[in-house]
Structures are given as structure tokens and as C-alpha cells.
Scaffold this motif. Structure first.
Motif, PDB file in Angstrom:
ATOM      1  N   THR A 224       7.013  21.505  -7.738  1.00  0.00           N
ATOM      2  CA  THR A 224       6.583  21.261  -6.361  1.00  0.00           C
ATOM      3  C   THR A 224       5.477  20.214  -6.311  1.00  0.00           C
ATOM      4  N   VAL A 225       4.490  20.350  -7.176  1.00  0.00           N
ATOM      5  CA  VAL A 225       3.381  19.396  -7.233  1.00  0.00           C
ATOM      6  C   VAL A 225       3.904  18.008  -7.606  1.00  0.00           C
ATOM      7  N   THR A 226       4.763  17.949  -8.609  1.00  0.00           N
ATOM      8  CA  THR A 226       5.316  16.676  -9.072  1.00  0.00           C
ATOM      9  C   THR A 226       6.179  16.025  -8.006  1.00  0.00           C
ATOM     10  N   ASN A 227       7.001  16.810  -7.343  1.00  0.00           N
ATOM     11  CA  ASN A 227       7.893  16.293  -6.310  1.00  0.00           C
ATOM     12  C   ASN A 227       7.107  15.738  -5.130  1.00  0.00           C
ATOM     13  N   ARG A 228       6.077  16.442  -4.714  1.00  0.00           N
ATOM     14  CA  ARG A 228       5.263  15.977  -3.590  1.00  0.00           C
ATOM     15  C   ARG A 228       4.552  14.667  -3.946  1.00  0.00           C
ATOM     16  N   ARG A 229       4.052  14.590  -5.172  1.00  0.00           N
ATOM     17  CA  ARG A 229       3.408  13.354  -5.626  1.00  0.00           C
ATOM     18  C   ARG A 229       4.406  12.184  -5.607  1.00  0.00           C
ATOM     19  N   HIS A 230       5.629  12.460  -6.006  1.00  0.00           N
ATOM     20  CA  HIS A 230       6.679  11.429  -6.005  1.00  0.00           C
ATOM     21  C   HIS A 230       6.913  10.890  -4.597  1.00  0.00           C
ATOM     22  N   PHE A 231       6.992  11.787  -3.619  1.00  0.00           N
ATOM     23  CA  PHE A 231       7.224  11.331  -2.249  1.00  0.00           C
ATOM     24  C   PHE A 231       6.005  10.613  -1.668  1.00  0.00           C
ATOM     25  N   HIS A 232       4.818  10.996  -2.093  1.00  0.00           N
ATOM     26  CA  HIS A 232       3.625  10.245  -1.691  1.00  0.00           C
ATOM     27  C   HIS A 232       3.683   8.828  -2.255  1.00  0.00           C
ATOM     28  N   ASP A 233       4.145   8.697  -3.496  1.00  0.00           N
ATOM     29  CA  ASP A 233       4.287   7.369  -4.104  1.00  0.00           C
ATOM     30  C   ASP A 233       5.326   6.534  -3.358  1.00  0.00           C
ATOM     31  N   LEU A 234       6.438   7.158  -2.997  1.00  0.00           N
ATOM     32  CA  LEU A 234       7.488   6.441  -2.261  1.00  0.00           C
ATOM     33  C   LEU A 234       6.997   6.005  -0.882  1.00  0.00           C
ATOM     34  N   LYS A 235       6.211   6.853  -0.242  1.00  0.00           N
ATOM     35  CA  LYS A 235       5.661   6.509   1.069  1.00  0.00           C
ATOM     36  C   LYS A 235       4.693   5.337   0.940  1.00  0.00           C
ATOM     37  N   ALA A 236       3.858   5.359  -0.089  1.00  0.00           N
ATOM     38  CA  ALA A 236       2.898   4.271  -0.309  1.00  0.00           C
ATOM     39  C   ALA A 236       3.622   2.943  -0.528  1.00  0.00           C
ATOM     40  N   LYS A 237       4.714   2.969  -1.280  1.00  0.00           N
ATOM     41  CA  LYS A 237       5.501   1.752  -1.512  1.00  0.00           C
ATOM     42  C   LYS A 237       6.136   1.263  -0.220  1.00  0.00           C
ATOM     43  N   ARG A 238       6.660   2.196   0.578  1.00  0.00           N
ATOM     44  CA  ARG A 238       7.270   1.821   1.853  1.00  0.00           C
ATOM     45  C   ARG A 238       6.243   1.201   2.785  1.00  0.00           C
ATOM     46  N   ASP A 239       5.066   1.822   2.876  1.00  0.00           N
ATOM     47  CA  ASP A 239       4.011   1.305   3.751  1.00  0.00           C
ATOM     48  C   ASP A 239       3.542  -0.072   3.291  1.00  0.00           C
ATOM     49  N   GLU A 240       3.467  -0.239   1.982  1.00  0.00           N
ATOM     50  CA  GLU A 240       3.039  -1.523   1.420  1.00  0.00           C
ATOM     51  C   GLU A 240       4.045  -2.629   1.756  1.00  0.00           C
ATOM     52  N   ASN A 241       5.346  -2.276   1.676  1.00  0.00           N
ATOM     53  CA  ASN A 241       6.388  -3.262   2.004  1.00  0.00           C
ATOM     54  C   ASN A 241       6.381  -3.629   3.471  1.00  0.00           C
ATOM     55  N   GLU A 242       6.077  -2.623   4.313  1.00  0.00           N
ATOM     56  CA  GLU A 242       6.042  -2.887   5.754  1.00  0.00           C
ATOM     57  C   GLU A 242       4.859  -3.767   6.130  1.00  0.00           C
ATOM     58  N   ASP A 243       3.774  -3.647   5.384  1.00  0.00           N
ATOM     59  CA  ASP A 243       2.558  -4.420   5.682  1.00  0.00           C
ATOM     60  C   ASP A 243       2.640  -5.846   5.149  1.00  0.00           C
ATOM     61  N   SER A 244       3.480  -6.041   4.127  1.00  0.00           N
ATOM     62  CA  SER A 244       3.531  -7.380   3.498  1.00  0.00           C
ATOM     63  C   SER A 244       4.459  -8.333   4.253  1.00  0.00           C
TER      64      SER A 244
END
Length: 244
Positions: A224-244
Motif C-alpha cells: 500500500t505504501v509503495t503503491n501510493r508512492r508510485h502514484f504520487h510519482d506519476l502525478k508529479a510527472k504528469r504535472d511537470e509535463n503539463e507545466d512545461s
């Protein structure tokens, strides 16, 4: 083989096996059975209130694994919030099977054996050693549906595939009685997903029951901890792509 065995209809979606995939008909029917069991479990009012369950494992993040002992062994469940919408969470969970070992330290290997329809597949995966329990191998059928309320339900159970030969010698083949996940839109924030996961597995081998019970809850908490961290990483990448 009857046409009924080679197809399955749930929520107005029909999985129909092509001629070459009819060897997976039994696995498809098993997937349908476990889907019904997982759906009934999540819809049970006692599940929502955790009536009949007890606290098994917890961490400082507020995650709690609840457990109940059944005739087949200890069933465990956990609920969490993932920082992406349900559509994204379901897609990543389904299509990201083979990338699991890249980011989940608990997974030793994972691959798709067959993918007969967009909603039904057969997978194999193995976990790494936990405590003194050596890693296990699983072969299971998975099936998913989008429900009427916009949520998703994913269910899985071990199946026997005679044509499949494991490449991982020495790993004990465990039996997954039942595994399920429910991904619901969060009414308070549509950009996040309320997630419930349940599992009941027989690890096989000569293991003391007490040790197995310790391991299953701990693995679910770690995942659960690992999976949630993974989705936080995916969200950060998505947000970064949207901002660039």
C-alpha cells in the motif's frame, strides 16, 4: 465446449474468447466467479463498518490492515486514497503489470501470460522474501469492469494453465483464493481515488500458521505504501509535463 463457457457477460460487457484462446475458458469462468465474490464482499455493509474484522497491521501514515480468519485462511484488507482519478488508476493497475518489479521492491518478477480480451487476462508474478518466508509464485486470472457509479472493480484468482511452464525454479507456487480492488471517485476530490484492496491467499509450503498470518498483513501494508508512492510519482510527472 459450449459457447457459454467461452464467453462471460458482466455489467453489459461480454468477454468472448477467440478460437485460439478457448483453452482459457475455465480461467474465464473462474474469473467471473471471483468477480462476484469480490463485489459481494465490498458491497456488504459489514465490510464498510469493518464489523467482524480486527486491526492487524498499521503504520505512522494512518494505514490500517484489517483481517478476518476464514476457513481458507486469513483474509486481509486495506483502504487508502491515491492521488489520481479512477480512470488513470485502473489503467495503470491493469496495463502496468509487467513494470511492477521496476518500482515495487516486494515484486521479484511479473508478466502477462495471455490477454484474450481487453477485460480479462492471465498473469504470473512472484514476490521477494519476507521475514523468513521465501518468495512465492502466483498464476492467476484477472478481470475488471467499470461499474454504474463510475467506480472500477478488479478481481483475481489462481488458475491452472497446463501450457504455462514457469521460468522461476525453486519458487513455491502459492494459491490466491481471492484478490480484489475497488477504485471509487472521491466525492471530496474528483482528482483522487478511494481504493479498497482485499486478499486471501494460501502461501503453501510447510509454514506455521502464525508466521503466515504475520506475513500477509505486513506485505499488504508494504504494498500500500509503495503503491501510493508510485502514484504520487506519476502525478508529479504528469504535472511537470503539463507545466512545461
Amino acid at each position: 465446449m459450449s459457447s457459454e463457457e467461452a464467453s462471460l457477460t458482466l455489467y453489459d460487457v461480454t468477454d468472448t474468447l477467440e478460437k485460439d484462446d478457448e483453452k482459457y475458458a475455465k480461467a474465464l469462468q473462474i474469473a467471473g466467479e471471483v468477480f462476484g465474490e469480490v463485489e459481494a464482499l465490498f458491497n456488504d455493509e459489514n465490510y464498510e463498518s469493518r464489523q467482524g474484522w480486527f486491526k492487524d497491521e498499521s503504520n505512522d501514515d494512518g494505514d490500517i490492515v484489517f483481517a478476518k480468519d476464514t476457513r481458507q485462511g486469513r483474509m486481509v484488507t486495506i483502504s487508502t486514497e491515491l492521488p489520481m482519478p479512477p480512470d488513470f488508476v485502473m489503467k495503470e493497475t491493469w496495463e502496468g503489470m509487467e513494470t511492477l518489479p521496476e518500482w515495487n521492491q516486494n515484486i521479484n518478477f511479473a508478466s502477462v501470460i495471455a490477454s484474450p480480451t481487453p477485460n480479462f487476462d492471465i498473469v504470473t508474478y512472484g514476490n521477494n522474501d519476507v521475514l523468513v518466508v521465501s518468495g512465492r509464485e502466483f498464476v492467476s486470472a484477472r478481470i475488471w469492469r467499470k461499474l454504474d457509479d463510475g467506480s472500477y472493480l478488479l478481481a483475481s484468482r489462481s488458475v491452472s494453465i497446463p501450457s504455462f511452464k514457469s521460468k522461476h525454479k525453486g519458487k513455491v507456487r502459492a494459491h490466491l483464493h481471492l484478490a480484489g480492488a475497488r477504485f471509487r471517485p472521491n466525492p471530496a476530490n474528483p482528482e483522487t481515488t478511494l481504493t479498497d484492496v482485499v486478499m486471501l491467499a494460501d502461501l503453501k509450503g510447510f509454514l506455521p500458521k502464525m508466521l503466515v498470518n504475520q506475513v500477509i498483513g505486513r506485505v499488504m501494508l508494504m504494498d500500500t505504501v509503495t503503491n501510493r508512492r508510485h502514484f504520487h510519482d506519476l502525478k508529479a510527472k504528469r504535472d511537470e509535463n503539463e507545466d512545461s
